[in-house]
Scaffold this motif. Structure first.
Motif, PDB file in Angstrom:
ATOM      1  N   LYS A  28      35.910  40.010  40.415  1.00 32.23           N
ATOM      2  CA  LYS A  28      36.109  40.310  41.835  1.00 32.23           C
ATOM      3  C   LYS A  28      34.789  40.624  42.515  1.00 32.23           C
ATOM      4  CE  LYS A  28      37.291  45.160  41.469  1.00 32.23           C
ATOM      5  NZ  LYS A  28      38.058  46.064  40.851  1.00 32.23           N
ATOM      6  N   GLY A  29      34.723  40.299  43.810  1.00 29.38           N
ATOM      7  CA  GLY A  29      33.494  40.506  44.577  1.00 29.38           C
ATOM      8  C   GLY A  29      33.191  41.985  44.748  1.00 29.38           C
ATOM      9  N   ILE A  30      31.887  42.314  44.788  1.00 22.90           N
ATOM     10  CA  ILE A  30      31.447  43.701  44.999  1.00 22.90           C
ATOM     11  C   ILE A  30      30.957  43.829  46.437  1.00 22.90           C
ATOM     12  CG2 ILE A  30      29.717  45.420  44.318  1.00 22.90           C
ATOM     13  CD1 ILE A  30      29.780  44.264  41.524  1.00 22.90           C
ATOM     14  N   ALA A  31      31.462  44.854  47.130  1.00 24.44           N
ATOM     15  CA  ALA A  31      31.134  45.007  48.553  1.00 24.44           C
ATOM     16  C   ALA A  31      29.681  45.428  48.774  1.00 24.44           C
ATOM     17  CB  ALA A  31      32.066  46.033  49.184  1.00 24.44           C
ATOM     18  N   GLU A  32      29.137  46.294  47.902  1.00 28.48           N
ATOM     19  CA  GLU A  32      27.788  46.823  48.127  1.00 28.48           C
ATOM     20  C   GLU A  32      26.737  45.722  47.995  1.00 28.48           C
ATOM     21  OE1 GLU A  32      29.834  48.283  45.962  1.00 28.48           O
ATOM     22  OE2 GLU A  32      30.105  50.355  46.659  1.00 28.48           O
ATOM     23  N   GLY A  33      25.567  46.015  48.570  1.00 29.74           N
ATOM     24  CA  GLY A  33      24.461  45.060  48.480  1.00 29.74           C
ATOM     25  C   GLY A  33      24.384  44.233  49.749  1.00 29.74           C
ATOM     26  N   VAL A  34      23.214  43.670  49.965  1.00 26.79           N
ATOM     27  CA  VAL A  34      22.979  42.924  51.201  1.00 26.79           C
ATOM     28  C   VAL A  34      22.514  41.507  50.906  1.00 26.79           C
ATOM     29  CG1 VAL A  34      21.573  42.852  53.298  1.00 26.79           C
ATOM     30  CG2 VAL A  34      22.332  45.047  52.426  1.00 26.79           C
ATOM     31  N   GLU A  35      21.656  41.376  49.880  1.00 29.08           N
ATOM     32  CA  GLU A  35      20.938  40.117  49.733  1.00 29.08           C
ATOM     33  C   GLU A  35      21.729  39.020  49.027  1.00 29.08           C
ATOM     34  OE1 GLU A  35      17.928  39.640  50.966  1.00 29.08           O
ATOM     35  OE2 GLU A  35      17.603  41.690  51.624  1.00 29.08           O
ATOM     36  N   ASN A  36      22.426  39.381  47.954  1.00 35.40           N
ATOM     37  CA  ASN A  36      23.041  38.369  47.087  1.00 35.40           C
ATOM     38  C   ASN A  36      24.544  38.571  46.976  1.00 35.40           C
ATOM     39  OD1 ASN A  36      20.484  37.228  46.347  1.00 35.40           O
ATOM     40  ND2 ASN A  36      20.116  39.116  45.228  1.00 35.40           N
ATOM     41  N   SER A  37      25.232  37.591  46.335  1.00 36.43           N
ATOM     42  CA  SER A  37      26.659  37.755  46.054  1.00 36.43           C
ATOM     43  C   SER A  37      26.800  38.314  44.649  1.00 36.43           C
ATOM     44  CB  SER A  37      27.376  36.405  46.125  1.00 36.43           C
ATOM     45  OG  SER A  37      27.297  35.879  47.424  1.00 36.43           O
ATOM     46  N   ASN A  38      27.539  39.404  44.517  1.00 36.57           N
ATOM     47  CA  ASN A  38      27.723  40.038  43.208  1.00 36.57           C
ATOM     48  C   ASN A  38      29.204  40.133  42.868  1.00 36.57           C
ATOM     49  OD1 ASN A  38      25.004  40.991  42.256  1.00 36.57           O
ATOM     50  ND2 ASN A  38      25.014  41.870  44.302  1.00 36.57           N
ATOM     51  N   PHE A  39      29.530  39.867  41.618  1.00 38.96           N
ATOM     52  CA  PHE A  39      30.916  39.942  41.147  1.00 38.96           C
ATOM     53  C   PHE A  39      30.977  40.826  39.907  1.00 38.96           C
ATOM     54  CE2 PHE A  39      30.375  36.004  43.347  1.00 38.96           C
ATOM     55  CZ  PHE A  39      31.549  35.818  44.062  1.00 38.96           C
ATOM     56  N   LEU A  40      32.051  41.607  39.826  1.00 32.97           N
ATOM     57  CA  LEU A  40      32.331  42.343  38.597  1.00 32.97           C
ATOM     58  C   LEU A  40      33.147  41.401  37.727  1.00 32.97           C
ATOM     59  CD1 LEU A  40      32.081  45.166  37.282  1.00 32.97           C
ATOM     60  CD2 LEU A  40      34.363  45.640  38.173  1.00 32.97           C
ATOM     61  N   LEU A  41      32.624  41.097  36.551  1.00 34.02           N
ATOM     62  CA  LEU A  41      33.243  40.097  35.678  1.00 34.02           C
ATOM     63  C   LEU A  41      33.704  40.759  34.395  1.00 34.02           C
ATOM     64  CD1 LEU A  41      33.620  37.066  34.775  1.00 34.02           C
ATOM     65  CD2 LEU A  41      31.251  37.175  33.976  1.00 34.02           C
ATOM     66  N   ARG A  42      35.005  40.667  34.107  1.00 30.70           N
ATOM     67  CA  ARG A  42      35.502  41.207  32.834  1.00 30.70           C
ATOM     68  C   ARG A  42      35.883  40.041  31.946  1.00 30.70           C
ATOM     69  NH1 ARG A  42      40.171  43.927  33.275  1.00 30.70           N
ATOM     70  NH2 ARG A  42      39.939  44.624  31.122  1.00 30.70           N
ATOM     71  N   THR A  43      35.352  40.052  30.740  1.00 35.08           N
ATOM     72  CA  THR A  43      35.723  39.018  29.778  1.00 35.08           C
ATOM     73  C   THR A  43      36.280  39.711  28.529  1.00 35.08           C
ATOM     74  OG1 THR A  43      33.721  38.901  28.418  1.00 35.08           O
ATOM     75  CG2 THR A  43      33.656  37.719  30.523  1.00 35.08           C
ATOM     76  N   SER A  44      36.775  38.914  27.594  1.00 41.22           N
ATOM     77  CA  SER A  44      37.312  39.517  26.370  1.00 41.22           C
ATOM     78  C   SER A  44      36.194  40.198  25.564  1.00 41.22           C
ATOM     79  CB  SER A  44      38.031  38.462  25.526  1.00 41.22           C
ATOM     80  OG  SER A  44      37.226  37.316  25.420  1.00 41.22           O
ATOM     81  N   ALA A  45      34.914  39.913  25.902  1.00 40.38           N
ATOM     82  CA  ALA A  45      33.804  40.549  25.176  1.00 40.38           C
ATOM     83  C   ALA A  45      33.406  41.883  25.803  1.00 40.38           C
ATOM     84  CB  ALA A  45      32.588  39.618  25.148  1.00 40.38           C
ATOM     85  N   ASP A  46      33.341  41.960  27.141  1.00 40.95           N
ATOM     86  CA  ASP A  46      32.809  43.172  27.789  1.00 40.95           C
ATOM     87  C   ASP A  46      32.923  43.026  29.316  1.00 40.95           C
ATOM     88  OD1 ASP A  46      31.575  45.639  27.999  1.00 40.95           O
ATOM     89  OD2 ASP A  46      29.913  45.137  26.667  1.00 40.95           O
ATOM     90  N   THR A  47      32.293  43.979  30.015  1.00 38.03           N
ATOM     91  CA  THR A  47      32.215  43.905  31.483  1.00 38.03           C
ATOM     92  C   THR A  47      30.784  43.525  31.866  1.00 38.03           C
ATOM     93  OG1 THR A  47      33.885  45.620  31.683  1.00 38.03           O
ATOM     94  CG2 THR A  47      32.506  45.244  33.614  1.00 38.03           C
TER      95      THR A  47
END
Ligand SMILES: Nc1ncnc2c1ncn2[C@@H]1O[C@H](COP(=O)(O)OP(=O)(O)OP(=O)(O)O)[C@@H](O)[C@H]1O
Ligand SMILES: N[C@@H](CCO)C(=O)O
Length: 326
Positions: A28-47
């Motif tokens: 899912k997209g992260i609201a904070e930050g200005v310059e780039n697009s950031n996503f919180l990514l959860r996989t079966s290995a880790d976050t």
């Protein structure tokens, strides 16, 4: 909200097939930050954090930024580690943008930093400067002192709408800064944007530093000036000398400042305030209302600049020669 580029599930799965990170569970997209697009990514290995680099980041600079984070993390500074694909590369392409995956750092930025937080960031910055000595890549500061006048000139002719007389004040200040900018101080790798949202704390301890996308080679003491200016003012605009002393003592507990650096601190702080005043002013006057780019108030840095102009000695920031040695 800093998600400028949308990522479809199928293209994400395809992108991740180059890594050993298991199956996607969610992103899912992260609201904070200005310059780039950031996503919180959860996989079966880790976050993880998935970052897509937007237009304001020059892709030629990405090897420096990723290489620096890897080098710092490997040498004991807590910062995001770029995750390598099976082919050994950390940088790929996703949704038409350069993209990379990073380890997730626990913690949160300090909204109202305490003196203890300031001491910790001072010490961490000094460690970054010390470790950075061994990093072999070089990146000139695109927002170094010589870039400020051209940046000011490129602002639309509406500067005085922000505050009456502002244009003349900046012009006069630039002349003084240019005439007094120090030469020959120790230089090396600096973070150059060590604001409170880029330093995480967990249970009162500094847990890591993020956002190295302004990192470059410049005067080490200029990084101190940027950080002092970002951390040690109160919401009412007053400078908090207790916090200043804590930050400088924390720094000196790892790397003592030279006499020339101490002497130059007031002019370096004026420069630091000018740099953020100008980038904020430019965005304020050029970024359309309602755009995704969050505009920050340039007047905050105008007030800080005026304070720094009144300072003649580093002692007024809380500097003491024995700082950090006690
Ligand atoms: N490695 C990480 N671990 C945990 N959270 C992270 C990590 N990297 C980024 N974040 C989260 O994403 C947000 C935005 O990251 P970052 O500050 O790097 O973005 P940016 O768009 O470059 O922002 P800025 O406007 O500060 O330049 C951070 O505030 C933080 O919440
Ligand atoms: N730290 C900058 C934003 C870009 O990282 C500012 O507060 O103006």
């Amino acid at each position: 909200m800093a998600v400028y580029t949308d990522v479809g599930e199928a293209e994400l799965v395809e992108f991740l097939s180059g890594y050993d990170l298991g199956q996607v569970l969610s992103y899912k997209g992260i609201a904070e930050g200005v310059e780039n697009s950031n996503f919180l990514l959860r996989t079966s290995a880790d976050t993880f954090i998935l970052t897509l680099y937007e237009k304001r980041v020059d892709r030629n600079d990405l090897p420096f930024f990723l290489g620096l984070m890897q080098y710092l993390a490997e040498h004991g500074l807590s910062c995001p580690l770029p995750v390598q694909r099976r082919d050994g590369e950390a940088l790929g392409e996703l949704a038409g943008r350069p993209g990379a995956i990073f380890t997730f750092l626990e913690g949160m930025g300090a909204r109202r930093p305490s003196p203890a937080n300031c001491r910790a960031v001072g010490a961490a910055m000094a460690r970054l400067h010390e470790i950075g000595r061994g990093f072999s890549m070089h990146r000139a500061n695109g927002l170094a002192m010589t870039a400020w006048r051209p940046l000011f000139r490129s602002c639309p002719d509406r500067v005085d709408e922000v505050e009456a007389g502002l244009s003349a004040e900046i012009e006069a200040e630039l002349c003084e800064i240019e005439a007094s900018w120090p030469q020959g101080l120790p230089s090396g790798v600096i973070h150059a944007d060590l604001f409170t949202d880029n330093v995480f704390f967990l249970n009162g301890e500094l847990s890591g530093i993020i956002d190295f996308y302004f990192a470059c080679n410049d005067l080490l003491a200029y990084d101190i000036a940027i950080t002092l200016t970002a951390w040690c003012f109160e919401a009412d605009g007053s400078f908090n000398m207790t916090k200043g002393a804590a930050l400088l003592n924390g720094y000196q507990s790892v790397r003592p400042m030279t006499e020339a650096e101490v002497e130059a601190l007031p002019i370096l702080c004026r420069g630091a305030a000018m740099r953020f005043l100008l980038t904020r002013l430019y965005d304020w006057l050029t970024v359309p209302d309602g755009s995704f780019v969050m505009k920050k108030d340039p007047r905050e840095y105008l007030r800080k600049l005026r304070f720094h102009r009144s300072v003649t000695r580093a002692g007024e920031y809380g500097y003491s020669p024995s700082g950090g040695r006690a």
